[in-house]
Design an enzyme around this catalytic site. Structure first.
Site, PDB file in Angstrom:
ATOM      1  N   LYS A  76      61.659  27.925  34.585  1.00  0.00           N
ATOM      2  CA  LYS A  76      60.455  27.841  35.425  1.00  0.00           C
ATOM      3  C   LYS A  76      60.286  29.023  36.372  1.00  0.00           C
ATOM      4  O   LYS A  76      59.153  29.411  36.692  1.00  0.00           O
ATOM      5  CB  LYS A  76      60.462  26.534  36.219  1.00  0.00           C
ATOM      6  CG  LYS A  76      60.253  25.306  35.350  1.00  0.00           C
ATOM      7  CD  LYS A  76      60.164  24.039  36.174  1.00  0.00           C
ATOM      8  CE  LYS A  76      59.923  22.837  35.285  1.00  0.00           C
ATOM      9  NZ  LYS A  76      59.750  21.603  36.072  1.00  0.00           N
ATOM     10  N   ARG A 162      73.015  22.606  47.410  1.00  0.00           N
ATOM     11  CA  ARG A 162      74.368  23.151  47.567  1.00  0.00           C
ATOM     12  C   ARG A 162      74.321  24.566  48.140  1.00  0.00           C
ATOM     13  O   ARG A 162      75.155  24.938  48.955  1.00  0.00           O
ATOM     14  CB  ARG A 162      75.095  23.151  46.218  1.00  0.00           C
ATOM     15  CG  ARG A 162      75.539  21.779  45.748  1.00  0.00           C
ATOM     16  CD  ARG A 162      76.178  21.848  44.385  1.00  0.00           C
ATOM     17  NE  ARG A 162      75.255  22.354  43.371  1.00  0.00           N
ATOM     18  CZ  ARG A 162      75.560  22.528  42.093  1.00  0.00           C
ATOM     19  NH1 ARG A 162      76.781  22.252  41.672  1.00  0.00           N
ATOM     20  NH2 ARG A 162      74.665  22.972  41.239  1.00  0.00           N
ATOM     21  N   GLY A 255      51.858  11.660  35.030  1.00  0.00           N
ATOM     22  CA  GLY A 255      50.938  12.125  36.050  1.00  0.00           C
ATOM     23  C   GLY A 255      50.370  13.499  35.761  1.00  0.00           C
ATOM     24  O   GLY A 255      49.234  13.799  36.138  1.00  0.00           O
TER      25      GLY A 255
END
Length: 269
Positions: A76, A162, A255
């Site tokens: 992404k 993290r 959605g």
């Protein structure tokens, strides 16, 4: 009645790329929409290892009947540099989850993760307005969801990761964009009545560690996933056992697929 998907020589293709890809729910869900609309488009999954992304991307661009593709982990953010142009929301969020072939043949990156996630919550009557939210993770989905929750009226957004520096980048971007302090960096320790979102990949495998200690969960909270397969992750099971409201990642898929189908059909139907 939804028609059966018919693949013909004229059928245009949409893909969903990622690694792994077996968990992807988008093809089945969006193909139902394409079929119901009578759109001659079919979506297929493609496993694309990270080290092969640039090579495969070039191949996809040379396929004239490919209208675009969805993007899942781990591409992404890498895809930002490969798109010919970016929608303003992508530049704001810093992650791509849909690429569409434009009328001139170029690849333009778009972002539907956040809007799809919020739409999924709203469809299930889960409160967002004036509610505190905790997002665990700092990848592309986490960024998009943080912006979408802020737009939907969340009271505050805590980002836990993290690598604290990555969480701080999201916090700084959201606060700067909205002109107020709505986001902060924090620990994966939910507060009473909070909306808790696992935006990491932890949960794809049965032996994955849990993203937070389930003993911290209490009734009144909502635990939501971005992972759609399995629909009930170990985290959701642990939350449900503690009488905590749960929300599967499949609702995020549902959605956003309607939005993505609209987007593809806008040019290619």
């Amino acid at each position: 009645m939804v028609r059966c998907l018919e693949i013909k020589g004229s059928t245009r293709l949409m893909a969903i790329i990622g690694d792994p890809i077996a968990q992807a729910k988008t093809p089945a869900t969006i193909n139902e929409i394409f079929s119901a609309r009578g759109a001659d488009i079919a979506c297929v999954p493609l496993q694309v290892p990270a080290q092969e992304l640039e090579t495969i991307w070039a191949g996809l661009k040379r396929m004239p009947n490919l209208v675009g593709f969805g993007i899942t982990l781990p591409h992404k953010q890498t895809a930002l540099q490969l798109c010919d142009s970016l929608d303003p929301l992508v530049e704001r969020v810093g992650a791509v989850n849909v690429v569409r072939r434009e009328r001139d043949g170029s690849f333009r990156g778009y972002q539907f993760d956040g809007k799809g996630f919020v739409r999924g919550l709203q469809a299930n009557n889960i409160e967002i307005l004036h509610r505190d939210a905790l997002i665990i993770g700092a990848g592309g989905a986490a960024v998009a969801i943080a912006f979408a929750l802020a737009e939907a009226g969340a009271k505050s957004i805590t980002i836990s990761n993290r690598t604290t520096a990555k969480a701080q980048l999201i916090v700084d971007a959201v606060n700067a964009d909205f002109g107020r302090t709505i986001a902060r960096v924090g620990s994966p320790q939910p507060e009473p009545n909070e909306l808790v979102i696992n935006a990491t990949s932890l949960g794809l495998n049965d032996d994955d560690a849990l993203p937070l200690d389930p003993d911290l969960l209490r009734p009144g909270m909502t635990v939501a996933e971005v992972i759609a397969q399995p629909e009930t992750t170990r985290l959701l099971s642990a939350a449900g056992a503690r009488r905590v409201e749960v929300h599967s990642g499949i609702h995020m898929i549902r959605g956003q697929v309607g939005l993505i189908a609209d987007h593809m059909c806008e040019i290619w139907d």
